[in-house]
Design a protein around this motif. Structure first.
Motif, PDB file in Angstrom:
ATOM      1  N   ARG A  12       1.099  -1.539   0.070  1.00 48.44           N
ATOM      2  CA  ARG A  12      -0.110  -0.107  -0.075  1.00 48.44           C
ATOM      3  C   ARG A  12       0.966   1.386  -0.081  1.00 48.44           C
ATOM      4  O   ARG A  12       0.328   2.331  -0.690  1.00 48.44           O
ATOM      5  CB  ARG A  12      -1.152   0.101   1.029  1.00 48.44           C
ATOM      6  N   VAL A  13       2.002   0.843   0.802  1.00 45.33           N
ATOM      7  CA  VAL A  13       2.660   2.593   1.126  1.00 45.33           C
ATOM      8  C   VAL A  13       3.325   2.294  -0.523  1.00 45.33           C
ATOM      9  O   VAL A  13       4.162   3.564  -1.071  1.00 45.33           O
ATOM     10  CB  VAL A  13       3.857   2.475   1.663  1.00 45.33           C
ATOM     11  N   LEU A  14       3.623   1.849  -1.405  1.00 50.23           N
ATOM     12  CA  LEU A  14       4.348   2.147  -2.626  1.00 50.23           C
ATOM     13  C   LEU A  14       3.395   2.029  -3.426  1.00 50.23           C
ATOM     14  O   LEU A  14       3.774   2.170  -4.872  1.00 50.23           O
ATOM     15  CB  LEU A  14       4.979   0.455  -3.087  1.00 50.23           C
ATOM     16  N   GLY A  15       1.968   2.236  -3.331  1.00 46.15           N
ATOM     17  CA  GLY A  15       1.207   1.921  -4.244  1.00 46.15           C
ATOM     18  C   GLY A  15       1.249   0.705  -5.493  1.00 46.15           C
ATOM     19  O   GLY A  15       0.672   0.911  -6.564  1.00 46.15           O
ATOM     20  N   LEU A  16       0.930  -0.286  -5.318  1.00 46.39           N
ATOM     21  CA  LEU A  16       0.843  -2.097  -6.000  1.00 46.39           C
ATOM     22  C   LEU A  16      -0.360  -2.290  -5.144  1.00 46.39           C
ATOM     23  O   LEU A  16      -0.362  -3.720  -5.826  1.00 46.39           O
ATOM     24  CB  LEU A  16       2.291  -2.730  -5.442  1.00 46.39           C
ATOM     25  N   ARG A  68      10.420  11.068  -0.573  1.00 45.75           N
ATOM     26  CA  ARG A  68       9.361  11.329  -1.986  1.00 45.75           C
ATOM     27  C   ARG A  68       9.107  12.741  -1.257  1.00 45.75           C
ATOM     28  O   ARG A  68       9.250  14.135  -1.838  1.00 45.75           O
ATOM     29  CB  ARG A  68       7.884  10.987  -1.523  1.00 45.75           C
ATOM     30  N   ARG A  69       9.351  12.922  -0.020  1.00 48.45           N
ATOM     31  CA  ARG A  69       9.386  14.525   0.476  1.00 48.45           C
ATOM     32  C   ARG A  69      10.898  15.075   0.227  1.00 48.45           C
ATOM     33  O   ARG A  69      11.189  16.747  -0.413  1.00 48.45           O
ATOM     34  CB  ARG A  69      10.010  14.275   1.856  1.00 48.45           C
ATOM     35  N   ASP A  70      11.821  14.440  -0.277  1.00 49.90           N
ATOM     36  CA  ASP A  70      12.904  14.924  -1.153  1.00 49.90           C
ATOM     37  C   ASP A  70      12.701  14.941  -2.421  1.00 49.90           C
ATOM     38  O   ASP A  70      14.040  15.433  -3.859  1.00 49.90           O
ATOM     39  CB  ASP A  70      14.444  14.516  -0.204  1.00 49.90           C
TER      40      ASP A  70
END
Length: 383
Positions: free
Chosen positions: A175-179, A232-234
């Motif tokens: 889920r974190v990786l959008g998979l 992602r923030r960077d």
């Protein structure tokens, strides 16, 4: 009854309606109706959706299994069902169906433990289980190390997850990786293209003072999420394949390391791996590599028998019948937290069905409900 019992097994502990037919230790049919696509949009299993899906799929799946096996419901020697652990509503559908079939057919009913069934299913592929058997069970709801001197009556927990199960961690990282959902297969697929040493994710409960056989994957899941968020923030690209491979390696490293330690400490020269995560290609490969290095024989069922299925329930039910274990009564409960030490829900020996004119297994006085089942339910019930 034939020398080898013919048993129907029903599994509804989560989101898959599984029905299997087994004769002795030979698999005749394994029919599954999965509701996973209905849960995918929610990112996880929704209990109410799962229960309704079981209701809709139950009779058609039983009929399909009987057709595949080439047998009639009346040919059965017993009906087995997962009594727990699992989702309460989902379990209730399977237990209720099993009671109905056992009662109407006059066959004994066996309420069995989901985890013990995951161990017993290996007999359908690799023959009788050694006694004792060391089992590593890994799925969306369970990560356990179990020692089973007798799969029908004596299963001992050595260790378990103290937070997230391995399969649950796979789902959350996906889920974190959008998979998407479910996470296990997709993480496995992406990991094949990644570097398992790219990111040094933590190995939970592997310190000198930590419990030897317990598991923890919550910290690992959080570490992956923070690593991804920082990238992602960077404004940096997230190397999905490397994250998947490194996360997967952290999970299977801990699972296999602790399983081999349990084998060594308990003098067991073989390891059985079961549960949905046992279908993971890296877990299989690393377990084989480490078992061969330690002189331990590895037993892992084919992937289709690792995920939840009715064949595993039928397998344990068949073993119960063959060893003369007591059947369950028709007040069998669905127990969402059934401990693994309760391999089957206790029952009493049923009278001969011809002694008083009542079907074997119901143990109650004659009533109109039984007549009504025979008069109106034959076509759908018997398949």
């Amino acid at each position: 009854m034939a020398d080898e019992p013919l048993v129907l097994g029903i599994e509804t502990s989560c989101d898959e309606t599984g029905v299997g037919v087994v004769r002795g230790r030979t698999l005749l049919a394994d029919a599954v109706a999965s509701s996973v696509d209905e849960h995918a949009r929610y990112g996880g299993v929704v209990p109410e959706v799962a229960s309704r899906a079981h209701l809709e799929a139950m009779v058609p799946t039983i009929q399909r299994a009987l057709r595949q096996a080439g047998v009639s419901a009346r040919d059965l020697d017993a009906v087995a069902v997962t009594a727990g652990p699992g989702l309460a509503g989902a379990l209730l559908v399977g237990v209720s169906a099993a009671k109905a079939y056992a009662y109407a057919l006059g066959k004994p009913l066996y309420g069995v433990n989901h985890l013990a069934s995951h161990i017993c299913v290996d007999q359908l592929e690799h023959g009788p289980l050694p006694e004792p058997t060391m089992a590593l069970l890994v799925s969306g709801g369970h990560s356990s190390l179990l020692l089973a001197p007798d799969i029908t009556s004596d299963v001992r927990p050595l260790g378990a997850t103290i937070d997230d199960a391995a399969g649950e961690a796979f789902d959350k990282v996906a889920r974190v990786l959008g998979l998407g959902f479910p996470g296990g297969p997709v993480i496995d697929r992406y990991a094949r293209e990644g570097d398992p040493a790219a990111i040094a994710f933590p190995r939970g409960l592997t310190g000198g003072r930590d419990p030897l056989y317990d598991f923890s994957f919550s910290g690992l899941k959080t570490a992956v999420a923070r690593w991804v968020e920082a990238r992602r923030r960077d404004g940096q690209e997230v190397p999905v394949a490397d994250v998947a491979a490194s996360f997967q390696e952290a999970v299977v490293d801990v699972l296999t390391r602790k399983a081999l330690r349990a084998c060594k400490d308990n003098g067991v020269d073989h390891l059985m791996i079961g549960g949905g995560v046992a279908a993971n290609s890296r877990l299989r490969a690393l377990a084989l590599e480490r078992c061969e290095g330690a002189g331990i024989r590895l037993r892992v069922p084919r992937p289709g028998l690792c995920t939840d299925n009715g064949a595993m329930v039928a397998s344990l039910g068949s073993e119960m019948v063959a060893r003369g274990r007591a059947a369950s009564t028709l007040d069998l409960p669905a127990d969402s937290s059934l401990p693994v030490t309760e391999v089957s829900v206790p029952g009493h020996s049923h009278p001969d069905p011809h002694e008083d004119g009542h079907p074997q297994g119901h143990g109650h006085g004659h009533d109109h409900a039984h007549d009504h089942a025979h008069e109106t339910g034959k076509d759908n019930l018997y398949g």
